[in-house]
Motif scaffolding. Structure first.
Motif, PDB file in Angstrom:
ATOM      1  N   ARG A 151      -0.660 -15.899 -13.797  1.00  0.00           N
ATOM      2  CA  ARG A 151      -1.056 -16.399 -15.112  1.00  0.00           C
ATOM      3  C   ARG A 151      -2.555 -16.622 -15.213  1.00  0.00           C
ATOM      4  O   ARG A 151      -3.140 -16.519 -16.295  1.00  0.00           O
ATOM      5  N   GLY A 152      -3.196 -16.950 -14.096  1.00  0.00           N
ATOM      6  CA  GLY A 152      -4.624 -17.255 -14.128  1.00  0.00           C
ATOM      7  C   GLY A 152      -5.478 -16.024 -14.321  1.00  0.00           C
ATOM      8  O   GLY A 152      -5.408 -15.081 -13.526  1.00  0.00           O
ATOM      9  N   SER A 156      -6.428 -13.636 -10.982  1.00  0.00           N
ATOM     10  CA  SER A 156      -5.455 -12.547 -10.941  1.00  0.00           C
ATOM     11  C   SER A 156      -6.118 -11.224 -11.302  1.00  0.00           C
ATOM     12  O   SER A 156      -7.017 -11.169 -12.140  1.00  0.00           O
ATOM     13  N   SER A 166       3.796 -18.035 -12.779  1.00  0.00           N
ATOM     14  CA  SER A 166       2.979 -18.962 -11.999  1.00  0.00           C
ATOM     15  C   SER A 166       1.520 -18.510 -11.983  1.00  0.00           C
ATOM     16  O   SER A 166       1.210 -17.350 -12.254  1.00  0.00           O
ATOM     17  N   ARG A 167       0.616 -19.443 -11.659  1.00  0.00           N
ATOM     18  CA  ARG A 167      -0.812 -19.133 -11.652  1.00  0.00           C
ATOM     19  C   ARG A 167      -1.093 -17.964 -10.715  1.00  0.00           C
ATOM     20  O   ARG A 167      -1.830 -17.049 -11.052  1.00  0.00           O
ATOM     21  N   LYS A 168      -0.546 -18.022  -9.508  1.00  0.00           N
ATOM     22  CA  LYS A 168      -0.548 -16.869  -8.595  1.00  0.00           C
ATOM     23  C   LYS A 168       0.910 -16.583  -8.282  1.00  0.00           C
ATOM     24  O   LYS A 168       1.512 -17.221  -7.437  1.00  0.00           O
TER      25      LYS A 168
END
Length: 221
Positions: A151-152, A156, A166-168
């Motif tokens: 998500r980041g 990413s 998830s962020r990662k």
């Protein structure tokens, strides 16, 4: 008992083990906390003390349902191929990566494997194939050893703006010319053919799902 609850613990750890876990966390781009929890969970399961899989809270209204977590089947190593001229299989030193011979590779006479230095030169001469990720009708080349999906947007290589991601979330890892997909401790995981997986080698035409998002892979240019 809430199996998602985490409590700070203090324990003594051998320095060499801690260094090893730090290296693993760096290679897999995840936290040491995640690795230690996974190690404890697998050891408990091997001794028949495995807790039941945690029950996640229902998703918010309107959000895609979380994927069902299923126990990952253990990876089975393929049987060793027969030796030269139909002889007995190779010994314990056989490597599964040698099952498919690279173009131009010639079996040494007498069925003996070349020395380590020569094997390293042969591996270096075999270029890694180009892997393409097809996402939202876009063809994205995976041209690095670790390709992060999450998500980041700053962390990413492929950013998916969705609260269920998830962020990662996952990583595509290239090792010795072979690509793998690896879950980075995400909440909703990676789905492959209806099963939640932790990691898998990426073969031609493989399709994975991160929540409602399809990831298709091909080596065809």
């Amino acid at each position: 008992m809430d199996q998602n609850k985490k409590t700070m613990r203090h324990f003594y750890c051998r320095d060499v083990l801690w260094d090893t876990f730090e290296q693993m966390a760096n290679d897999f781009d995840c936290s040491i906390d995640y690795l230690i929890n996974e190690a404890m969970r697998y050891y408990a399961r091997s001794k028949n003390y495995a807790p039941q899989p945690p029950q996640h809270a229902p998703p918010p209204r309107g959000a895609p349902p979380p994927m069902q977590q299923q126990q990952q089947q253990p990876m089975r190593r393929p049987p060793p191929p027969p030796g030269p001229h139909g002889g007995p299989p190779m010994g314990p030193g056989y490597s599964a990566r040698r099952t498919v011979q690279q173009p131009g590779y010639r079996e040494p006479m007498g069925g003996r494997r070349p020395p380590p230095g020569v094997r390293g030169q042969m591996d270096a001469q075999a270029p890694a194939p180009t892997l393409y990720l097809i996402f939202n009708n876009q063809r994205i080349p995976v041209d690095k050893d670790q390709f992060i999906i999450g998500r980041g947007s700053k962390t990413s290589d492929l950013a998916i703006k969705d609260g269920n991601i998830s962020r990662k979330h996952a990583a595509i890892i290239r090792r010795n010319g072979t690509y793998y997909i690896k879950d980075l401790g995400s909440t909703n995981g990676i789905d492959y053919k209806g099963m939640r997986i932790d990691n898998k080698r990426i073969d031609e035409g493989d399709v994975f799902h991160l929540c409602d998002y399809e990831l298709r892979f091909t080596y065809r240019g």
